[in-house]
Scaffold this motif. Structure first.
Motif, PDB file in Angstrom:
ATOM      1  N   VAL A 100      -0.039   0.134  -4.489  1.00  0.00           N
ATOM      2  CA  VAL A 100      -0.228   0.907  -5.721  1.00  0.00           C
ATOM      3  C   VAL A 100      -0.386   2.368  -5.301  1.00  0.00           C
ATOM      4  O   VAL A 100      -1.323   2.726  -4.563  1.00  0.00           O
ATOM      5  CB  VAL A 100      -1.441   0.411  -6.516  1.00  0.00           C
ATOM      6  CG1 VAL A 100      -1.608   1.243  -7.798  1.00  0.00           C
ATOM      7  CG2 VAL A 100      -1.304  -1.077  -6.871  1.00  0.00           C
TER       8      VAL A 100
ATOM      9  N   ASP B 201       6.793  -3.166  -5.194  1.00  0.00           N
ATOM     10  CA  ASP B 201       6.837  -4.614  -4.988  1.00  0.00           C
ATOM     11  C   ASP B 201       8.007  -4.944  -4.073  1.00  0.00           C
ATOM     12  O   ASP B 201       9.159  -5.033  -4.530  1.00  0.00           O
ATOM     13  CB  ASP B 201       7.004  -5.310  -6.350  1.00  0.00           C
ATOM     14  CG  ASP B 201       6.952  -6.840  -6.222  1.00  0.00           C
ATOM     15  OD1 ASP B 201       6.633  -7.496  -7.228  1.00  0.00           O
ATOM     16  OD2 ASP B 201       7.265  -7.351  -5.119  1.00  0.00           O
TER      17      ASP B 201
ATOM     18  N   VAL C 296       3.764   0.870  -8.793  1.00  0.00           N
ATOM     19  CA  VAL C 296       3.484  -0.406  -8.131  1.00  0.00           C
ATOM     20  C   VAL C 296       4.734  -0.783  -7.344  1.00  0.00           C
ATOM     21  O   VAL C 296       5.768  -1.132  -7.930  1.00  0.00           O
ATOM     22  CB  VAL C 296       3.130  -1.509  -9.149  1.00  0.00           C
ATOM     23  CG1 VAL C 296       2.918  -2.849  -8.441  1.00  0.00           C
ATOM     24  CG2 VAL C 296       1.888  -1.120  -9.956  1.00  0.00           C
TER      25      VAL C 296
END
Ligand code: TA6
Length: 298
Positions: free
Chosen positions: A181, A225, A223
């Protein structure tokens, strides 16, 4: 529950379709070339958001309740007029907006081909046990290149309206322990797990329970990922506090509406007006404020 056929006749279109969601809750699905999203009139609760061709961006617990009086576990809970514990110590966390039935105001297609709906709630719609001051909320959800959720708060009374709140967004990730994050580096925070004040050093990684209220934050949070090979971009306005939450192992087990293993696939990044960050608000009579979150993939 409001009548689905009546809602469809008043607000429906090829892009806006009402349906009975779990628990027989009236809900509306927005679909267009950008993707799809859905929300219940109960809580004006965004339940899902999936950009065209993508994996769902919002997370929903498989054990969520869809029961009037109980919050929905996932999507984007509208936390208002308090974020966190009830300051009066009388009711559950995160206020009464998310457990009240909102009303449709409008649905429209914008010139850019976006689909937008607006719902409203006022003190007359709220259980009298909460003894609400006069207020009006409007939540506008717009499905376009981003999902934009805008909460307008109006003080319709004769006295100051003090409140805190949050758009408490749950994001879907492949493996929480693999994400980063970004965007909160060097921000000060209150850590609600170990009750300390801290300053963020580098990216936030999820390797334990995290429940932090970051202060003086107005930038974009990302975020990252690596497993889904995508980045969720979370912008906001009307907020200087951001909450990051993952319950991890033990807290997940303590929540009946949260699967024991579900912490692996979610993280909350919330656009807040949190008292813990001195970001709670007071509206003078006649004033309006807006809390907004803009979610997209990059
Ligand atoms: O936003 C984080 C938080 O305040 C956590 O402390 C946790 O309680 C979470 O919200 C969920 O709250 P809820 O009342 O929806 O169970």
């Amino acid at each position: 529950m409001e009548n689905i056929a009546d809602l469809q006749s008043r607000f429906g279109s090829e892009n806006v379709n009402f349906f009975a969601a779990a628990g027989d809750l009236a809900a509306v699905k927005l679909t267009n070339d950008f993707g799809e999203a859905s929300l219940t009139l109960y809580g004006a609760h965004v339940m899902s958001y999936t950009p065209a061709g993508a994996v769902p961006v919002l997370w929903m617990s498989e054990k969520s309740m869809f029961t009037p009086g109980e919050p929905i576990r996932g999507g984007i809970p509208v936390c208002w007029p308090w974020f966190g514990a009830d300051p009066a110590g009388k009711f559950g966390g995160h206020g009464y907006a998310r457990v009240s039935f909102w009303h449709m105001v409008s649905a429209a297609r914008t010139p850019a081909g976006e689909t937008t709906v607006t719902l409203t709630l006022c003190e007359k719609d709220v259980d009298a046990k909460f003894a609400p001051q006069p207020f009006k909320l409007e939540l506008t959800v717009t499905l376009g290149a981003a999902l934009t959720v805008a909460l307008k708060i109006y003080n319709t009374g004769k006295n100051d309206l003090a409140y805190s709140g949050a758009l408490h967004s749950y994001f879907n990730v492949a493996d929480a322990s693999a994400i980063k994050v970004l965007g909160l580096e060097d921000c000060e925070y209150s850590d609600k797990v170990i009750n300390v004040e801290g300053q963020q050093a580098g990216a936030i990684v999820i390797d334990r329970e995290i429940d932090r209220v970051y202060r003086r934050t107005s930038g974009i949070v990302k975020v990252e990922d690596p497993v889904f090979a995508r980045t969720i971009r979370i912008a906001k306005s009307g907020s200087t506090s951001t909450v990051v939450w993952n319950p991890w192992i033990e807290k997940s087990k303590r929540m009946p509406d949260f699967g024991d293993e579900e912490y692996h696939t979610m993280v909350c990044v919330e656009a807040a007006n949190a008292a813990a960050a001195a970001d709670d608000r007071v509206l003078v009579p006649g004033a309006m404020a807006e809390l907004r979150q803009m979610i997209s993939l990059s």
